[in-house]
Design a protein around this motif. Sequence first.
Motif, short mmCIF file in Angstrom:
data_model
loop_
_atom_site.label_atom_id
_atom_site.label_comp_id
_atom_site.label_asym_id
_atom_site.label_seq_id
_atom_site.Cartn_x
_atom_site.Cartn_y
_atom_site.Cartn_z
N UNK A 130 66.22 48.03 -19.70
CA UNK A 130 65.42 47.08 -18.93
C UNK A 130 64.18 47.78 -18.41
N UNK A 131 63.02 47.21 -18.69
CA UNK A 131 61.73 47.74 -18.25
C UNK A 131 61.10 46.73 -17.31
N UNK A 132 60.93 47.08 -16.05
CA UNK A 132 60.40 46.17 -15.04
C UNK A 132 58.91 46.44 -14.83
N UNK A 133 58.12 45.35 -14.84
CA UNK A 133 56.67 45.44 -14.65
C UNK A 133 56.31 44.71 -13.37
N UNK A 134 55.62 45.38 -12.48
CA UNK A 134 55.22 44.74 -11.22
C UNK A 134 53.87 45.28 -10.78
N UNK A 135 53.41 44.82 -9.60
CA UNK A 135 52.13 45.24 -9.04
C UNK A 135 52.16 44.99 -7.55
N UNK A 144 50.05 40.08 -18.26
CA UNK A 144 49.35 40.53 -19.46
C UNK A 144 49.99 41.79 -20.02
N UNK A 145 50.27 42.75 -19.14
CA UNK A 145 50.92 43.99 -19.57
C UNK A 145 52.31 43.71 -20.10
N UNK A 146 53.06 42.82 -19.45
CA UNK A 146 54.40 42.46 -19.93
C UNK A 146 54.34 41.86 -21.32
N UNK A 150 55.97 43.33 -24.74
CA UNK A 150 56.90 42.56 -25.55
C UNK A 150 56.46 42.46 -26.99
N UNK A 151 55.18 42.20 -27.21
CA UNK A 151 54.66 42.09 -28.57
C UNK A 151 54.72 43.44 -29.29
N UNK A 152 54.44 44.53 -28.57
CA UNK A 152 54.47 45.86 -29.20
C UNK A 152 55.88 46.23 -29.61
N UNK A 153 56.85 46.02 -28.72
CA UNK A 153 58.24 46.32 -29.07
C UNK A 153 58.71 45.46 -30.24
N UNK A 154 58.32 44.19 -30.25
CA UNK A 154 58.73 43.32 -31.36
C UNK A 154 58.10 43.77 -32.67
N UNK A 155 56.92 44.33 -32.61
CA UNK A 155 56.24 44.76 -33.84
C UNK A 155 56.89 46.01 -34.43
N UNK A 247 61.94 43.27 -21.30
CA UNK A 247 60.75 43.50 -20.48
C UNK A 247 60.73 42.43 -19.40
N UNK A 248 60.77 42.84 -18.14
CA UNK A 248 60.83 41.90 -17.02
C UNK A 248 59.47 41.82 -16.34
N UNK A 249 58.91 40.63 -16.32
CA UNK A 249 57.66 40.37 -15.60
C UNK A 249 58.04 39.96 -14.18
N UNK A 250 58.03 40.93 -13.25
CA UNK A 250 58.53 40.70 -11.90
C UNK A 250 57.49 40.00 -11.03
#
Length: 372
Positions: A130-135, A144-146, A150-155, A247-250
């Motif tokens: 689990x990768x958490x993204x916050x600010x 945007x970063x999340x 996600x797209x990079x990991x899927x690629x 990928x968690x968009x917190x």
Amino acid sequence: MAGESDWQHALLRDLGTDAPSRPVLEQSAGATGPESAAPAPPPDHEPAAPAAPPVPRQSHSANLPGPVPQSVPAIDPRLLIALGGPQHGDSLTRRAGAGLRRLASSSGQEVAEQTRLAREVQQPVTTGRVIAVTSIRGGVGKSTVSALLGRTFNHYRHDPVLALEADAALGSLPTRLGAEAVRWSCADIAQILTPAMQLTDVTGYLVPVADGGWLLPASHGRVGAPLDMRTYRTVTLALRRYFGVTVVDCESLPGEVARTAMDTAHVRIVVAPMTAEGVHATRQVLDWLAQLPHAALETTVVVLNTQSADASLDPEVAAGHLRLPGVPVVQLPYDRHLAQGGPIHTDRLSRGAREAAVQLAAEAMRRAVSVR
């Protein structure tokens, strides 16, 4: 290592396929040298919009206390019309100059670096990470970063990847991932999930993303009740066994769910805007992480996001202020396509944005696999 491979192949068989479907992985698997193992470039054309979400193989919606939610547009179609066509991240002049520089320089070192980053992103995992993204506040680019992650990991990866939105009030992850409609939310899924469900049952309640991953929205396309900590824990603990990477968009800090996600995730990504106050506030977040009982800074990555072409803050000075021991700072340069705020098309990203996304994914996975 055999156990890791069996775990991933079992998930793929659950989806009805026994082999990875992404050309980049097949290419890397049979590579005999650095150049042949280089990551494949993004597709020239954006994939077609995903079809309507599939019907779950078994009906578990009877567990819901209320009516089954209806599908609603992820974004008002009139806004998509106003958005117009997606811009290219780089101007024509910049693209032409970059092409000339590539022709004039040796590509061996560049290929070797791309290969190294690709292998970092493709590292196998024994259990879902689990990768958490916050600010520190909203509007600085965490969704945007999340989406880029996600797209990079899927690629690059061949195990299932989930993008989970945990911001029911201000999240824009469905829009950034190009979802046409949303239906089931985190709160809905929390009441449906059972240990007997298979991956195909779970994905029936998720939104398929055009590049092959899945999305779980936080709300039904409108501002809703805040996601509570108990629901977040229930969903993430249940779903991580189905997905290699989540990928968690917190929500923004200091929200309860954001603090919980930062404390329990395998990797923490903090997005900082390229402004003096944004960098200062983000440094305070890093100081807080340093005080957590476990070594949180060792699994933290900072993204310094440039949202304006007129940003005047010196990026090296800003990065130096945020670069604590063991905490890398990935600089996401200004990108006209990302600045539009609509669906992200990988073929429209600037070269700098693509490279930053791969570097960020590699930094995150390097830390994720080191956590026991």
